[in-house]
Design a protein around this motif. Structure first.
Motif, short mmCIF file in Angstrom:
data_model
loop_
_atom_site.label_atom_id
_atom_site.label_comp_id
_atom_site.label_asym_id
_atom_site.label_seq_id
_atom_site.Cartn_x
_atom_site.Cartn_y
_atom_site.Cartn_z
N ILE A 31 -10.00 -1.12 -4.01
CA ILE A 31 -10.66 -1.00 -3.01
C ILE A 31 -10.97 -2.52 -2.14
CG2 ILE A 31 -12.43 -0.19 -1.05
CD1 ILE A 31 -12.55 2.38 -3.11
N ASN A 32 -11.66 -3.03 -3.17
CA ASN A 32 -12.28 -4.59 -2.74
C ASN A 32 -11.28 -5.56 -2.35
OD1 ASN A 32 -15.14 -4.63 -2.70
ND2 ASN A 32 -15.24 -4.50 -4.78
N GLU A 33 -10.08 -5.09 -3.14
CA GLU A 33 -8.90 -6.37 -2.70
C GLU A 33 -7.70 -5.65 -2.04
OE1 GLU A 33 -7.59 -7.51 -6.72
OE2 GLU A 33 -9.42 -7.92 -7.36
N SER A 34 -8.21 -4.53 -1.26
CA SER A 34 -7.28 -3.85 -0.31
C SER A 34 -5.76 -3.61 -0.78
CB SER A 34 -7.44 -4.69 0.94
OG SER A 34 -8.51 -4.96 1.50
N PHE A 35 -5.72 -3.10 -2.10
CA PHE A 35 -4.50 -2.80 -2.52
C PHE A 35 -3.69 -1.90 -1.61
CE2 PHE A 35 -4.32 -3.51 -7.37
CZ PHE A 35 -4.88 -4.79 -7.17
N GLU A 36 -2.43 -1.92 -1.77
CA GLU A 36 -1.48 -1.00 -0.75
C GLU A 36 -1.56 0.15 -1.03
OE1 GLU A 36 2.45 -2.74 -0.95
OE2 GLU A 36 2.01 -4.45 -0.07
N THR A 37 -1.95 0.78 -2.37
CA THR A 37 -2.07 2.03 -2.66
C THR A 37 -3.32 2.67 -2.32
OG1 THR A 37 -3.03 1.47 -4.87
CG2 THR A 37 -0.68 1.68 -4.91
N VAL A 38 -4.28 1.97 -1.71
CA VAL A 38 -5.61 2.59 -1.17
C VAL A 38 -5.39 2.95 0.21
CG1 VAL A 38 -8.00 2.27 -1.02
CG2 VAL A 38 -6.77 1.34 -2.72
N PRO A 39 -5.59 4.15 0.67
CA PRO A 39 -5.48 4.43 2.24
C PRO A 39 -6.33 3.32 2.90
CG PRO A 39 -5.92 6.38 0.61
CD PRO A 39 -6.13 5.25 0.04
N GLU A 40 -5.91 3.23 4.29
CA GLU A 40 -6.52 2.22 5.02
C GLU A 40 -7.97 2.63 5.31
OE1 GLU A 40 -6.75 -1.27 6.78
OE2 GLU A 40 -5.00 -0.81 5.88
N GLU A 41 -7.92 4.16 5.58
CA GLU A 41 -9.13 4.77 6.07
C GLU A 41 -10.34 4.52 4.85
OE1 GLU A 41 -10.33 9.21 7.43
OE2 GLU A 41 -8.97 9.13 6.00
N VAL A 42 -9.95 4.35 3.60
CA VAL A 42 -10.81 4.23 2.54
C VAL A 42 -11.45 3.03 2.68
CG1 VAL A 42 -11.28 4.23 0.13
CG2 VAL A 42 -9.80 6.14 0.90
N ILE A 43 -10.72 1.86 2.85
CA ILE A 43 -10.98 0.45 2.89
C ILE A 43 -11.86 0.49 3.77
CG2 ILE A 43 -9.75 -1.94 3.25
CD1 ILE A 43 -7.49 -0.90 1.66
N ASP A 44 -11.45 0.81 5.10
CA ASP A 44 -12.34 0.73 6.45
C ASP A 44 -13.64 1.20 6.09
OD1 ASP A 44 -10.40 -0.62 7.48
OD2 ASP A 44 -9.63 1.19 8.89
N SER A 45 -13.69 2.59 5.59
CA SER A 45 -14.93 3.24 5.37
C SER A 45 -15.92 2.46 4.21
CB SER A 45 -14.70 4.69 4.72
OG SER A 45 -14.20 5.49 5.73
N TYR A 46 -14.99 2.06 3.19
CA TYR A 46 -15.73 1.32 2.20
C TYR A 46 -16.61 0.02 2.97
CZ TYR A 46 -16.50 -1.45 -2.02
OH TYR A 46 -17.37 -2.02 -3.32
N GLY A 47 -16.16 -0.69 3.77
CA GLY A 47 -16.46 -1.95 4.34
C GLY A 47 -17.61 -1.28 5.33
#
Length: 70
Positions: A31-47
């Motif tokens: 998630i921290n490194e914004s891997f392509e396998t992580v949904p964008e919604e999860v990355i945004d929410s984590y931030g």
């Protein structure tokens, strides 16, 4: 209003292999490194999470891992 904690928690609960201790750390790193396998919604929410919210998620995952590995 999106519940950022729920989105991140649900993702980590589904993607963490609770039989492997390193799995949770790997998922957080992805998630921290914004891997392509992580949904964008999860990355945004984590931030959007504050420190307290992140520690609450970690606590819930630790409790779930402990419960599943009894």
């Amino acid at each position: 209003m999106t519940n950022h904690r729920k989105i991140v928690l649900d993702y980590l609960m589904q993607e963490t292999a609770f039989t492997e201790a390193q799995s949770f750390v790997d998922r957080i790193q992805e998630i921290n490194e914004s891997f392509e396998t992580v949904p964008e919604e999860v990355i945004d929410s984590y931030g959007e999470l504050n420190e307290y919210e992140l520690w609450e998620i970690i606590r819930k995952l630790a409790c779930e891992g402990k419960r599943r590995n009894k």
